[in-house]
Design a protein around this motif. Structure first.
Motif, PDB file in Angstrom:
ATOM      1  N   TRP A   1       0.810  -1.296  -0.255  1.00 17.91           N
ATOM      2  CA  TRP A   1       0.002  -0.029  -0.019  1.00 17.91           C
ATOM      3  C   TRP A   1       0.901   1.215   0.037  1.00 17.91           C
ATOM      4  O   TRP A   1       0.440   2.283  -0.678  1.00 17.91           O
ATOM      5  N   ARG A   2       2.104   1.150   0.576  1.00 18.24           N
ATOM      6  CA  ARG A   2       3.068   2.547   0.700  1.00 18.24           C
ATOM      7  C   ARG A   2       3.253   2.602  -0.735  1.00 18.24           C
ATOM      8  O   ARG A   2       3.716   3.693  -0.965  1.00 18.24           O
ATOM      9  N   TYR A   3       3.767   1.742  -1.417  1.00 17.56           N
ATOM     10  CA  TYR A   3       4.022   1.758  -2.933  1.00 17.56           C
ATOM     11  C   TYR A   3       2.970   2.200  -3.774  1.00 17.56           C
ATOM     12  O   TYR A   3       3.111   3.136  -4.473  1.00 17.56           O
ATOM     13  N   VAL A   4       1.472   1.813  -3.536  1.00 18.64           N
ATOM     14  CA  VAL A   4       0.639   2.113  -4.396  1.00 18.64           C
ATOM     15  C   VAL A   4      -0.009   3.224  -4.143  1.00 18.64           C
ATOM     16  O   VAL A   4      -0.624   3.918  -5.061  1.00 18.64           O
ATOM     17  N   ARG A   5       0.280   3.857  -2.862  1.00 18.92           N
ATOM     18  CA  ARG A   5      -0.699   4.995  -2.395  1.00 18.92           C
ATOM     19  C   ARG A   5      -0.689   6.183  -3.176  1.00 18.92           C
ATOM     20  O   ARG A   5      -1.646   6.972  -3.330  1.00 18.92           O
ATOM     21  N   ALA A   6       0.670   6.530  -3.823  1.00 18.04           N
ATOM     22  CA  ALA A   6       0.707   7.776  -4.589  1.00 18.04           C
ATOM     23  C   ALA A   6       0.881   7.384  -6.135  1.00 18.04           C
ATOM     24  O   ALA A   6       0.892   8.391  -7.047  1.00 18.04           O
ATOM     25  N   LYS A   7       0.376   6.284  -6.492  1.00 14.73           N
ATOM     26  CA  LYS A   7       0.005   5.811  -7.895  1.00 14.73           C
ATOM     27  C   LYS A   7      -1.484   6.315  -8.572  1.00 14.73           C
ATOM     28  O   LYS A   7      -2.086   6.691  -7.649  1.00 14.73           O
ATOM     29  N   GLN A   8      -1.570   5.728  -9.852  1.00 19.00           N
ATOM     30  CA  GLN A   8      -2.791   6.251 -10.194  1.00 19.00           C
ATOM     31  C   GLN A   8      -3.901   5.250  -9.908  1.00 19.00           C
ATOM     32  O   GLN A   8      -3.669   4.029  -9.058  1.00 19.00           O
ATOM     33  N   ALA A   9      -5.006   5.446 -10.132  1.00 20.02           N
ATOM     34  CA  ALA A   9      -6.216   4.561  -9.465  1.00 20.02           C
ATOM     35  C   ALA A   9      -6.054   3.074 -10.000  1.00 20.02           C
ATOM     36  O   ALA A   9      -6.695   2.351  -9.215  1.00 20.02           O
ATOM     37  N   VAL A  10      -5.352   3.026 -11.315  1.00 20.05           N
ATOM     38  CA  VAL A  10      -5.353   1.704 -11.739  1.00 20.05           C
ATOM     39  C   VAL A  10      -4.611   0.599 -10.861  1.00 20.05           C
ATOM     40  O   VAL A  10      -5.192  -0.483 -10.473  1.00 20.05           O
ATOM     41  N   TRP A  11      -3.643   1.244 -10.165  1.00 17.46           N
ATOM     42  CA  TRP A  11      -2.664   0.691  -9.352  1.00 17.46           C
ATOM     43  C   TRP A  11      -3.468   0.113  -7.889  1.00 17.46           C
ATOM     44  O   TRP A  11      -3.395  -0.874  -7.396  1.00 17.46           O
ATOM     45  N   LYS A  12      -4.297   1.060  -7.343  1.00 17.96           N
ATOM     46  CA  LYS A  12      -4.901   0.841  -6.316  1.00 17.96           C
ATOM     47  C   LYS A  12      -6.321  -0.103  -6.531  1.00 17.96           C
ATOM     48  O   LYS A  12      -6.148  -1.095  -5.468  1.00 17.96           O
ATOM     49  N   VAL A  13      -6.736  -0.285  -7.745  1.00 16.66           N
ATOM     50  CA  VAL A  13      -7.903  -1.115  -7.979  1.00 16.66           C
ATOM     51  C   VAL A  13      -7.123  -2.633  -8.442  1.00 16.66           C
ATOM     52  O   VAL A  13      -7.526  -3.548  -7.652  1.00 16.66           O
ATOM     53  N   LEU A  14      -5.769  -2.643  -8.527  1.00 16.52           N
ATOM     54  CA  LEU A  14      -5.082  -3.852  -8.951  1.00 16.52           C
ATOM     55  C   LEU A  14      -4.625  -4.187  -7.301  1.00 16.52           C
ATOM     56  O   LEU A  14      -4.817  -5.512  -7.008  1.00 16.52           O
ATOM     57  N   TYR A  15      -4.434  -3.435  -6.637  1.00 17.92           N
ATOM     58  CA  TYR A  15      -3.983  -3.927  -5.450  1.00 17.92           C
ATOM     59  C   TYR A  15      -5.025  -4.455  -4.487  1.00 17.92           C
ATOM     60  O   TYR A  15      -4.978  -5.498  -3.845  1.00 17.92           O
ATOM     61  N   ILE A  16      -6.163  -3.679  -4.632  1.00 15.67           N
ATOM     62  CA  ILE A  16      -7.479  -4.161  -3.847  1.00 15.67           C
ATOM     63  C   ILE A  16      -7.956  -5.708  -4.361  1.00 15.67           C
ATOM     64  O   ILE A  16      -8.330  -6.499  -3.663  1.00 15.67           O
ATOM     65  N   LEU A  17      -8.129  -5.924  -5.608  1.00 15.32           N
ATOM     66  CA  LEU A  17      -8.279  -6.941  -6.241  1.00 15.32           C
ATOM     67  C   LEU A  17      -7.175  -8.163  -5.824  1.00 15.32           C
ATOM     68  O   LEU A  17      -7.710  -9.201  -5.346  1.00 15.32           O
ATOM     69  N   CYS A  18      -5.964  -7.858  -5.871  1.00 17.60           N
ATOM     70  CA  CYS A  18      -5.154  -8.892  -5.423  1.00 17.60           C
ATOM     71  C   CYS A  18      -5.265  -9.435  -3.845  1.00 17.60           C
ATOM     72  O   CYS A  18      -5.091 -10.403  -3.414  1.00 17.60           O
ATOM     73  N   LEU A  19      -5.423  -8.346  -3.110  1.00 19.24           N
ATOM     74  CA  LEU A  19      -5.539  -8.594  -1.723  1.00 19.24           C
ATOM     75  C   LEU A  19      -7.036  -9.211  -1.507  1.00 19.24           C
ATOM     76  O   LEU A  19      -6.886 -10.260  -0.753  1.00 19.24           O
ATOM     77  N   LEU A  20      -7.913  -9.083  -2.317  1.00 20.68           N
ATOM     78  CA  LEU A  20      -9.156  -9.820  -2.079  1.00 20.68           C
ATOM     79  C   LEU A  20      -8.923 -11.464  -2.493  1.00 20.68           C
ATOM     80  O   LEU A  20      -9.218 -12.228  -1.887  1.00 20.68           O
ATOM     81  N   LEU A  21      -8.175 -11.651  -3.712  1.00 17.10           N
ATOM     82  CA  LEU A  21      -7.934 -13.048  -4.014  1.00 17.10           C
ATOM     83  C   LEU A  21      -6.953 -13.735  -3.077  1.00 17.10           C
ATOM     84  O   LEU A  21      -7.369 -14.779  -2.832  1.00 17.10           O
ATOM     85  N   VAL A  22      -6.202 -12.864  -2.499  1.00 18.90           N
ATOM     86  CA  VAL A  22      -5.189 -13.703  -1.440  1.00 18.90           C
ATOM     87  C   VAL A  22      -6.085 -14.026  -0.278  1.00 18.90           C
ATOM     88  O   VAL A  22      -5.920 -15.091   0.322  1.00 18.90           O
TER      89      VAL A  22
END
Length: 106
Positions: A75-96
């Motif tokens: 999240w520290r890495y993704v926080r400053a990125k575009q919304a696409v990265w945040k969506v990918l982060y949430i999707l991967c977290l839900l899959l895990v």
């Protein structure tokens, strides 16, 4: 005097970044030790013949602890990125999370 001030601020910045990295390394080490202990307990219980649900639960807890640490760092890495990265982060977290919970339930 201006040179003295700039040198002081540079040394302060480098020492503060070193302390945050050291803190991260320390957290990683203690997390690794805690999860290793949980895996050893699960291994011993498995060898003794204790119910496999308990062993699986201990392994799931150990895995969840490690994933929580990695998720915070990601999240520290993704926080400053575009919304696409945040969506990918949430999707991967839900899959895990589904990968941890579903095998424990089934």
């Amino acid at each position: 005097m201006a040179n003295k001030t700039s040198k002081t601020s540079k040394s302060t910045k480098s020492s503060s970044s070193k302390s945050s990295v050291w803190g991260l390394n320390k957290i990683s080490m203690y997390t690794l030790v805690a999860t290793a202990l949980l895996y050893v307990i699960a291994l011993v219980l498995s060898c003794v013949g204790v119910n496999s649900k308990i062993v699986g639960s201990l392994q799931g807890v150990a895995t969840a602890i490690m994933i929580c640490i990695v998720a915070v760092l990601a999240w520290r890495y993704v926080r400053a990125k575009q919304a696409v990265w945040k969506v990918l982060y949430i999707l991967c977290l839900l899959l895990v999370l589904a990968g941890i919970v579903v095998p424990l339930v089934i």
